[in-house]
Design a protein around this motif. Structure first.
Motif, PDB file in Angstrom:
ATOM      1  N   SER A  73       5.437   1.092   5.516  1.00 45.15           N
ATOM      2  CA  SER A  73       6.816   0.616   5.472  1.00 45.15           C
ATOM      3  C   SER A  73       7.331   0.304   6.870  1.00 45.15           C
ATOM      4  O   SER A  73       7.979  -0.725   7.091  1.00 45.15           O
ATOM      5  N   VAL A  74       7.019   1.182   7.837  1.00 43.80           N
ATOM      6  CA  VAL A  74       7.442   0.950   9.220  1.00 43.80           C
ATOM      7  C   VAL A  74       6.776  -0.300   9.784  1.00 43.80           C
ATOM      8  O   VAL A  74       7.416  -1.136  10.431  1.00 43.80           O
ATOM      9  N   THR A  75       5.475  -0.437   9.543  1.00 45.45           N
ATOM     10  CA  THR A  75       4.734  -1.596  10.043  1.00 45.45           C
ATOM     11  C   THR A  75       5.294  -2.890   9.480  1.00 45.45           C
ATOM     12  O   THR A  75       5.535  -3.858  10.218  1.00 45.45           O
ATOM     13  N   ASP A  76       5.520  -2.921   8.175  1.00 45.13           N
ATOM     14  CA  ASP A  76       6.059  -4.125   7.549  1.00 45.13           C
ATOM     15  C   ASP A  76       7.464  -4.441   8.074  1.00 45.13           C
ATOM     16  O   ASP A  76       7.805  -5.609   8.300  1.00 45.13           O
ATOM     17  N   SER A  77       8.265  -3.408   8.271  1.00 45.22           N
ATOM     18  CA  SER A  77       9.623  -3.613   8.773  1.00 45.22           C
ATOM     19  C   SER A  77       9.601  -4.198  10.181  1.00 45.22           C
ATOM     20  O   SER A  77      10.391  -5.093  10.512  1.00 45.22           O
ATOM     21  N   VAL A  86       7.206  -6.021  11.473  1.00 42.53           N
ATOM     22  CA  VAL A  86       6.748  -7.410  11.365  1.00 42.53           C
ATOM     23  C   VAL A  86       7.913  -8.320  10.984  1.00 42.53           C
ATOM     24  O   VAL A  86       8.098  -9.404  11.555  1.00 42.53           O
ATOM     25  N   MET A  87       8.722  -7.884  10.032  1.00 44.36           N
ATOM     26  CA  MET A  87       9.870  -8.678   9.624  1.00 44.36           C
ATOM     27  C   MET A  87      10.909  -8.761  10.736  1.00 44.36           C
ATOM     28  O   MET A  87      11.558  -9.799  10.920  1.00 44.36           O
ATOM     29  N   ALA A  88      11.075  -7.668  11.490  1.00 40.67           N
ATOM     30  CA  ALA A  88      12.009  -7.687  12.612  1.00 40.67           C
ATOM     31  C   ALA A  88      11.562  -8.703  13.660  1.00 40.67           C
ATOM     32  O   ALA A  88      12.380  -9.460  14.212  1.00 40.67           O
ATOM     33  N   LYS A  89      10.261  -8.725  13.936  1.00 42.81           N
ATOM     34  CA  LYS A  89       9.717  -9.697  14.899  1.00 42.81           C
ATOM     35  C   LYS A  89       9.960 -11.111  14.422  1.00 42.81           C
ATOM     36  O   LYS A  89      10.344 -11.983  15.218  1.00 42.81           O
ATOM     37  N   ARG A  90       9.761 -11.353  13.144  1.00 42.71           N
ATOM     38  CA  ARG A  90       9.992 -12.688  12.594  1.00 42.71           C
ATOM     39  C   ARG A  90      11.441 -13.120  12.804  1.00 42.71           C
ATOM     40  O   ARG A  90      11.713 -14.252  13.218  1.00 42.71           O
ATOM     41  N   ASN A  91      12.389 -12.219  12.578  1.00 38.69           N
ATOM     42  CA  ASN A  91      13.802 -12.558  12.740  1.00 38.69           C
ATOM     43  C   ASN A  91      14.186 -12.719  14.209  1.00 38.69           C
ATOM     44  O   ASN A  91      15.034 -13.556  14.542  1.00 38.69           O
ATOM     45  N   ARG A  99       0.809  -1.209   0.000  1.00 35.28           N
ATOM     46  CA  ARG A  99       0.000   0.000   0.000  1.00 35.28           C
ATOM     47  C   ARG A  99       0.843   1.259   0.000  1.00 35.28           C
ATOM     48  O   ARG A  99       0.354   2.335  -0.267  1.00 35.28           O
ATOM     49  N   GLY A 100       2.146   1.110   0.296  1.00 36.26           N
ATOM     50  CA  GLY A 100       3.028   2.255   0.242  1.00 36.26           C
ATOM     51  C   GLY A 100       2.881   3.139   1.456  1.00 36.26           C
ATOM     52  O   GLY A 100       2.077   2.910   2.351  1.00 36.26           O
TER      53      GLY A 100
END
Length: 287
Positions: A23-27, A29-34, A17-18
């Motif tokens: 971008s912050v939210t997606d980042s 989420v990825m940080a939590k995954r790692n 969605r841009g």
């Protein structure tokens, strides 16, 4: 199937969605995954602690008695305080290899292609990985500071300046993880990413003021050491920790005269340049 439904062209992925918020939210989420992944593989964190602790002990007790810091007289213990900022900086920058290997492994296993199928910000995968590495590095730095205190290190200028010193160290570590991200995207295997992430770090850290004063180096190496971004952060941390001997001769190079500003400028420049290159490489590598 609806008549209006159309298959996406081959080689394309849904667009996010841009926007900054997305971008912050997606980042995150990825940080939590790692981070969850790191918790499930604790030996990675444990082995990551062994090397810096070994460096602290070896340099403090094996080499410390043979290296004199200018301005400290005959006080052998002063080298331990002089050393610790260098060990801290080396520890945070060596996280580069882990960042590169992790991203290379995701590429090798095809996880990056799966992330591409999701409507998420393109830079979120890399940003999330570097943020997770930053958290792991911060935890490592806390443990290392405790070990350093046990061998005689301490910060003399108060808690606020000490926290500022650790902040500069973590900023440098975060900047270097973007170099690791670019390396991880540029090689074919995690093993190559680990080797590629370390081979340039050793000359960078040792041709610096981390372990010995630049005054003891040959002329051309002295200039390299004094303009090394690694050196700027080391000297800034020493200054904020109050670990420079009263009579220590400060070199004339601008980064050594203004180490805090030099550290901030170097770290910011590395983040801007290598994040741009890494995100561009990520888009091209997964197109």
């Amino acid at each position: 199937m609806s008549a209006t439904a159309q298959a996406a062209p081959a080689g394309t992925a849904p667009k996010g969605r841009g926007g900054i918020v997305q971008s912050v939210t997606d980042s995150l989420v990825m940080a939590k995954r790692n981070l969850i992944r790191m918790v499930r593989i604790p030996e990675v964190v444990i082995f990551g602690l062994i090397q810096p602790i070994m460096f602290v002990v070896l340099f403090s007790y094996v080499f410390g008695g043979s290296i004199k810091v200018p301005g400290s007289g005959t006080d052998a213990a002063s080298y331990r305080e002089f050393l610790m900022a260098g060990i801290f900086a080396q520890t945070v920058t060596f996280a580069t290899a882990g960042a590169g290997a992790g991203i290379a492994e995701d590429m090798h296993k095809g996880l990056i292609d799966r992330f591409r199928s999701l409507p998420m910000a393109r830079g979120a995968v890399l940003t999330g990985r570097t943020l997770a590495d930053l958290v792991q590095t911060a935890l490592t730095l806390v443990v290392l500071a405790v070990v350093a205190a046990l061998v005689g290190w301490s910060a003399h200028d108060g808690i606020p300046k000490a926290l500022a010193g650790f902040g500069l160290l973590l900023l440098l570590g975060y900047a270097f993880t973007w170099i690791g991200a670019l390396i991880g995207l540029s090689v074919r295997t995690p093993e190559a990413a680990t080797s590629g992430g370390l081979v340039w770090l050793f000359p960078l850290t040792f041709i610096s003021v981390a372990f010995v004063p630049s005054q003891n180096m040959p002329g051309f190496l002295q200039h390299l050491a004094e303009w090394n971004p690694f050196s700027a952060t080391v000297v800034a941390a020493r200054e904020l920790f109050g670990n420079l001997p009263p009579g220590y001769p400060v070199p004339d190079a601008w980064p050594m005269q203004h180490p805090v500003w030099a550290s901030l400028i170097w770290s910011a420049a590395i983040i801007v340049v290598f994040r741009t290159l890494a995100v561009r490489k990520y888009r091209n590598a997964t197109a």
